[in-house]
Scaffold this motif. Structure first.
Motif, PDB file in Angstrom:
ATOM      1  N   LYS A  51       7.475  12.088   0.806  1.00  0.00           N
ATOM      2  CA  LYS A  51       6.455  12.037   1.174  1.00  0.00           C
ATOM      3  C   LYS A  51       5.469  11.808  -0.059  1.00  0.00           C
ATOM      4  CE  LYS A  51       6.536  13.112   5.698  1.00  0.00           C
ATOM      5  NZ  LYS A  51       7.659  12.845   5.970  1.00  0.00           N
ATOM      6  N   LEU A  70      -2.914   4.677   5.254  1.00  0.00           N
ATOM      7  CA  LEU A  70      -3.193   5.864   6.049  1.00  0.00           C
ATOM      8  C   LEU A  70      -4.349   5.867   7.156  1.00  0.00           C
ATOM      9  CD1 LEU A  70      -2.485   8.312   2.993  1.00  0.00           C
ATOM     10  CD2 LEU A  70      -0.929   8.222   4.907  1.00  0.00           C
ATOM     11  N   ARG A 116      -4.015   3.597   9.899  1.00  0.00           N
ATOM     12  CA  ARG A 116      -3.149   4.306  11.027  1.00  0.00           C
ATOM     13  C   ARG A 116      -4.342   5.261  11.867  1.00  0.00           C
ATOM     14  NH1 ARG A 116      -0.151   1.702   8.181  1.00  0.00           N
ATOM     15  NH2 ARG A 116       1.640   0.730   8.897  1.00  0.00           N
ATOM     16  N   ILE A 168      -1.525   2.270  -0.058  1.00  0.00           N
ATOM     17  CA  ILE A 168      -1.076   3.662   0.780  1.00  0.00           C
ATOM     18  C   ILE A 168      -2.393   4.140   1.437  1.00  0.00           C
ATOM     19  CG2 ILE A 168       0.016   5.553   0.901  1.00  0.00           C
ATOM     20  CD1 ILE A 168       2.225   4.505  -1.213  1.00  0.00           C
ATOM     21  N   VAL A 182      -1.000  11.719   9.603  1.00  0.00           N
ATOM     22  CA  VAL A 182      -0.484  10.551   9.141  1.00  0.00           C
ATOM     23  C   VAL A 182       0.374  10.726   7.850  1.00  0.00           C
ATOM     24  CG1 VAL A 182      -2.421   9.364   8.569  1.00  0.00           C
ATOM     25  CG2 VAL A 182      -0.252   8.128   9.269  1.00  0.00           C
ATOM     26  N   THR A 183       1.487  10.265   7.579  1.00  0.00           N
ATOM     27  CA  THR A 183       2.091  10.584   6.434  1.00  0.00           C
ATOM     28  C   THR A 183       2.710   9.168   5.682  1.00  0.00           C
ATOM     29  OG1 THR A 183       4.298  11.197   6.990  1.00  0.00           O
ATOM     30  CG2 THR A 183       2.792  13.107   6.615  1.00  0.00           C
ATOM     31  N   ALA A 184       2.814   9.237   4.595  1.00  0.00           N
ATOM     32  CA  ALA A 184       3.423   7.982   4.087  1.00  0.00           C
ATOM     33  C   ALA A 184       4.636   8.388   3.059  1.00  0.00           C
ATOM     34  CB  ALA A 184       2.583   7.076   3.337  1.00  0.00           C
ATOM     35  N   TYR A 198       5.345   5.087   7.567  1.00  0.00           N
ATOM     36  CA  TYR A 198       4.338   5.784   7.796  1.00  0.00           C
ATOM     37  C   TYR A 198       4.961   6.688   9.144  1.00  0.00           C
ATOM     38  CZ  TYR A 198       1.277   3.384   4.824  1.00  0.00           C
ATOM     39  OH  TYR A 198       0.491   2.773   3.868  1.00  0.00           O
ATOM     40  N   ASN A 199       4.395   7.950   9.028  1.00  0.00           N
ATOM     41  CA  ASN A 199       4.958   8.996  10.231  1.00  0.00           C
ATOM     42  C   ASN A 199       4.113   9.917  10.447  1.00  0.00           C
ATOM     43  OD1 ASN A 199       7.207  10.135  11.678  1.00  0.00           O
ATOM     44  ND2 ASN A 199       8.643   9.268  10.467  1.00  0.00           N
ATOM     45  N   ASN A 200       4.466  10.934  11.109  1.00  0.00           N
ATOM     46  CA  ASN A 200       3.514  11.948  11.736  1.00  0.00           C
ATOM     47  C   ASN A 200       3.795  13.353  11.239  1.00  0.00           C
ATOM     48  OD1 ASN A 200       3.451   9.403  13.963  1.00  0.00           O
ATOM     49  ND2 ASN A 200       1.448   9.991  13.032  1.00  0.00           N
TER      50      ASN A 200
END
Ligand SMILES: CC(C)(COP(=O)(O)OP(=O)(O)OC[C@H]1O[C@@H](n2cnc3c(N)ncnc32)[C@H](O)[C@@H]1OP(=O)(O)O)[C@@H](O)C(=O)NCCC(=O)NCCS
Length: 132
Positions: free
Chosen positions: A50, A83, A86, A79, A42-44, A5-7
């Protein structure tokens, strides 16, 4: 399966994810503006690709969650929950007294959101096209 998970989210990945779930097309210039104006994204990713995203905008008293998307090949693997968890963690660190978190969704996704603590509410919408 290792989900990171990121941004960060590119215009291309945003458009690809929207297309994967048959959301309508948005011109790239408008996408760029929409992503820049988002308060949180937020991304997975799986294997560097992605596969999911969600974002929200806020005025500090209410939040509007948009574009909760998990690519169809990766749905039902937790997932979407990841998301939204988060998003919740981020909101809980914000400075507020009461916060109302809103989103619009299809009836078929109601069960998903209910599992995450959301409840049904009446919603209204108006579609406009430029020049109408
Ligand atoms: C809705 C969506 C984001 C769910 O993501 P997902 O990764 O498949 O969901 P998860 O695997 O994290 O599911 C979490 C829980 O909700 C349940 N669930 C998932 N989709 C559901 C649905 N449509 N109805 C009822 N329950 C659902 C899962 O079984 C799981 O339950 P569990 O924790 O008890 O095992 C995904 O299906 C999607 O991208 N759909 C197309 C785009 C869309 O319509 N997005 C919503 C727009 S606001």
């Amino acid at each position: 399966m290792n989900v990171i998970y990121n941004n960060d989210l590119s215009v291309e990945d945003y458009c690809r994810l929207r297309k994967s779930v048959n959301f309508y097309d948005i011109p790239e210039t408008e996408v760029k503006r929409a992503l820049e104006r988002s308060d949180f994204i937020v991304t997975a990713a799986v294997d560097g690709i992605k596969v999911g995203m969600a974002r929200f905008m806020t005025d500090g008293t209410q939040i509007l969650i948009m574009d909760v998307i998990v690519h169809p090949d990766y749905q039902h693997k937790g997932i979407g929950r990841g998301l939204l968890e988060r998003i919740r963690e981020y909101i809980e660190k914000m400075d507020y007294n009461r916060m109302l978190v809103n989103l619009l969704t299809d009836i078929k996704n109601v069960g998903f959101y209910e599992k995450l603590g959301y409840s049904r509410a009446e919603g209204m919408r108006l579609w406009l096209k430029h020049g109408e």
